[in-house]
Design a protein around this motif. Structure first.
Motif, PDB file in Angstrom:
ATOM      1  N   ALA A  81     -75.796 124.105  63.259  1.00 59.24           N
ATOM      2  CA  ALA A  81     -77.354 123.508  62.612  1.00 59.24           C
ATOM      3  C   ALA A  81     -76.376 122.350  61.400  1.00 59.24           C
ATOM      4  O   ALA A  81     -77.363 122.660  60.277  1.00 59.24           O
ATOM      5  N   TYR A  82     -75.800 121.692  61.806  1.00 60.25           N
ATOM      6  CA  TYR A  82     -75.128 120.319  60.889  1.00 60.25           C
ATOM      7  C   TYR A  82     -75.022 120.782  59.268  1.00 60.25           C
ATOM      8  O   TYR A  82     -75.121 120.733  58.287  1.00 60.25           O
ATOM      9  N   ALA A  83     -74.592 122.227  59.638  1.00 64.38           N
ATOM     10  CA  ALA A  83     -74.335 122.471  57.726  1.00 64.38           C
ATOM     11  C   ALA A  83     -72.168 121.570  57.434  1.00 64.38           C
ATOM     12  O   ALA A  83     -72.290 121.986  56.360  1.00 64.38           O
ATOM     13  N   ARG A  84     -71.744 121.674  58.174  1.00 63.91           N
ATOM     14  CA  ARG A  84     -70.910 120.437  58.369  1.00 63.91           C
ATOM     15  C   ARG A  84     -70.468 119.337  58.637  1.00 63.91           C
ATOM     16  O   ARG A  84     -71.977 118.843  59.484  1.00 63.91           O
ATOM     17  N   GLU A  85     -69.258 118.436  58.713  1.00 63.06           N
ATOM     18  CA  GLU A  85     -69.410 118.066  59.407  1.00 63.06           C
ATOM     19  C   GLU A  85     -68.358 116.797  60.246  1.00 63.06           C
ATOM     20  O   GLU A  85     -67.437 118.531  60.745  1.00 63.06           O
ATOM     21  N   VAL A  86     -68.242 115.992  61.554  1.00 68.23           N
ATOM     22  CA  VAL A  86     -67.170 116.426  62.114  1.00 68.23           C
ATOM     23  C   VAL A  86     -66.482 114.909  62.487  1.00 68.23           C
ATOM     24  O   VAL A  86     -67.693 113.907  61.737  1.00 68.23           O
ATOM     25  N   VAL A  87     -65.510 114.732  62.634  1.00 67.90           N
ATOM     26  CA  VAL A  87     -64.430 113.953  63.195  1.00 67.90           C
ATOM     27  C   VAL A  87     -64.115 114.149  64.282  1.00 67.90           C
ATOM     28  O   VAL A  87     -64.047 114.542  64.660  1.00 67.90           O
ATOM     29  N   THR A  88     -64.024 111.968  65.217  1.00 71.84           N
ATOM     30  CA  THR A  88     -62.848 112.761  66.575  1.00 71.84           C
ATOM     31  C   THR A  88     -62.018 112.904  66.473  1.00 71.84           C
ATOM     32  O   THR A  88     -61.056 111.872  65.767  1.00 71.84           O
ATOM     33  N   VAL A  89     -61.809 113.331  66.694  1.00 73.07           N
ATOM     34  CA  VAL A  89     -59.732 114.078  66.858  1.00 73.07           C
ATOM     35  C   VAL A  89     -59.001 113.201  68.186  1.00 73.07           C
ATOM     36  O   VAL A  89     -58.762 112.702  68.059  1.00 73.07           O
ATOM     37  N   ASP A  90     -59.788 113.351  69.312  1.00 71.22           N
ATOM     38  CA  ASP A  90     -59.583 112.615  70.664  1.00 71.22           C
ATOM     39  C   ASP A  90     -60.959 112.886  71.373  1.00 71.22           C
ATOM     40  O   ASP A  90     -61.411 113.336  71.645  1.00 71.22           O
ATOM     41  N   MET A  91     -61.002 111.773  72.527  1.00 75.48           N
ATOM     42  CA  MET A  91     -62.333 111.276  73.549  1.00 75.48           C
ATOM     43  C   MET A  91     -61.415 110.869  74.712  1.00 75.48           C
ATOM     44  O   MET A  91     -60.858 109.924  74.518  1.00 75.48           O
ATOM     45  N   HIS A  92     -61.538 111.113  76.498  1.00 75.20           N
ATOM     46  CA  HIS A  92     -61.273 110.588  76.526  1.00 75.20           C
ATOM     47  C   HIS A  92     -62.500 110.364  78.120  1.00 75.20           C
ATOM     48  O   HIS A  92     -63.464 110.920  77.905  1.00 75.20           O
ATOM     49  N   ILE A  93     -62.312 109.358  79.011  1.00 79.42           N
ATOM     50  CA  ILE A  93     -63.257 109.039  79.286  1.00 79.42           C
ATOM     51  C   ILE A  93     -63.638 108.327  80.409  1.00 79.42           C
ATOM     52  O   ILE A  93     -62.288 107.516  80.858  1.00 79.42           O
ATOM     53  N   ALA A  94     -64.146 108.586  81.378  1.00 79.40           N
ATOM     54  CA  ALA A  94     -64.311 108.233  82.920  1.00 79.40           C
ATOM     55  C   ALA A  94     -65.565 106.914  83.680  1.00 79.40           C
ATOM     56  O   ALA A  94     -66.245 108.045  83.183  1.00 79.40           O
ATOM     57  N   PHE A  95     -65.224 105.817  83.745  1.00 79.10           N
ATOM     58  CA  PHE A  95     -66.606 104.867  83.444  1.00 79.10           C
ATOM     59  C   PHE A  95     -66.252 105.308  85.307  1.00 79.10           C
ATOM     60  O   PHE A  95     -65.371 104.255  85.896  1.00 79.10           O
ATOM     61  N   MET A  96     -67.694 105.080  86.107  1.00 77.73           N
ATOM     62  CA  MET A  96     -67.993 105.472  87.043  1.00 77.73           C
ATOM     63  C   MET A  96     -68.755 104.098  87.762  1.00 77.73           C
ATOM     64  O   MET A  96     -68.522 103.878  88.984  1.00 77.73           O
TER      65      MET A  96
END
Length: 144
Positions: A81-96
Motif C-alpha cells: 500500500a505504498y507504505a515503503r519505498e523499493v529499489v531494484t536489486v536484480d532484473m532479468h529481461i527477455a526481449f521477444m
C-alpha cells in the motif's frame, strides 16, 4: 483512475516523492503512465515516440527495461500500500519481438517478505503480442 506521470507543470517541490503518484523525473521524460497499481499488481503504459526508438525503428531496449522495471516496482509498492519505498536489486529481461506504438506492461508481485519482493512483468504491444518479459527482485526500504 489514471495516474499520469507526465503531469501538469508544477514546481518540483510540490511533486510527491512517495505514494502512487510519485514524481520520477525519468519516467515523466519517457511518458510512462501508471493505469493501475493495487494489491500487488500494476499496469504501466508508454506511447513510443520517435525519440524512444532504436536504429531499427523499434522501441529501444532501455525504454522496455524501464517500462518493465516500473511495472514491477509499482506491483511491489502496491503490495505494501505504498507504505515503503523499493529499489531494484536484480532484473532479468527477455526481449521477444520488435515493438512500436502503445506498449503496456503488466507487473505482478509473486513472493517475498518484509525486506524483499519478487516480481514479474510482461510487455505487450497494441496487437496484444508479447514483446518482452522480466523477473526482478526489489528491496523494501523506509521512505527518505
Amino acid at each position: 483512475m489514471s495516474l499520469h506521470l507526465a503531469s501538469a507543470q508544477r514546481e518540483e517541490g510540490d511533486r510527491p516523492r512517495s505514494g502512487p503518484q510519485r514524481y520520477v523525473p525519468f519516467s515523466e521524460h519517457l511518458g510512462l503512465r501508471v493505469e493501475r497499481a493495487e494489491g500487488g499488481e500494476s499496469v504501466v503504459l508508454v506511447e513510443l515516440r520517435p525519440e524512444l526508438l532504436n536504429n531499427h525503428a523499434s522501441g529501444h531496449g532501455g525504454v522496455l527495461m524501464t517500462l518493465l522495471d516500473s511495472a514491477m516496482a509499482h506491483a511491489a509498492l502496491s503490495r505494501m500500500a505504498y507504505a515503503r519505498e523499493v529499489v531494484t536489486v536484480d532484473m532479468h529481461i527477455a526481449f521477444m519481438r520488435p515493438t512500436s506504438g502503445r506498449l503496456q506492461a503488466e507487473g505482478r508481485a509473486t513472493g517475498g517478505g518484509r525486506s524483499v519482493c519478487f516480481c514479474e512483468a510482461t510487455v505487450t504491444d497494441a496487437s496484444g503480442e508479447v514483446a518482452a518479459r522480466a523477473m526482478g527482485t526489489f528491496r523494501y526500504r523506509d521512505p527518505a
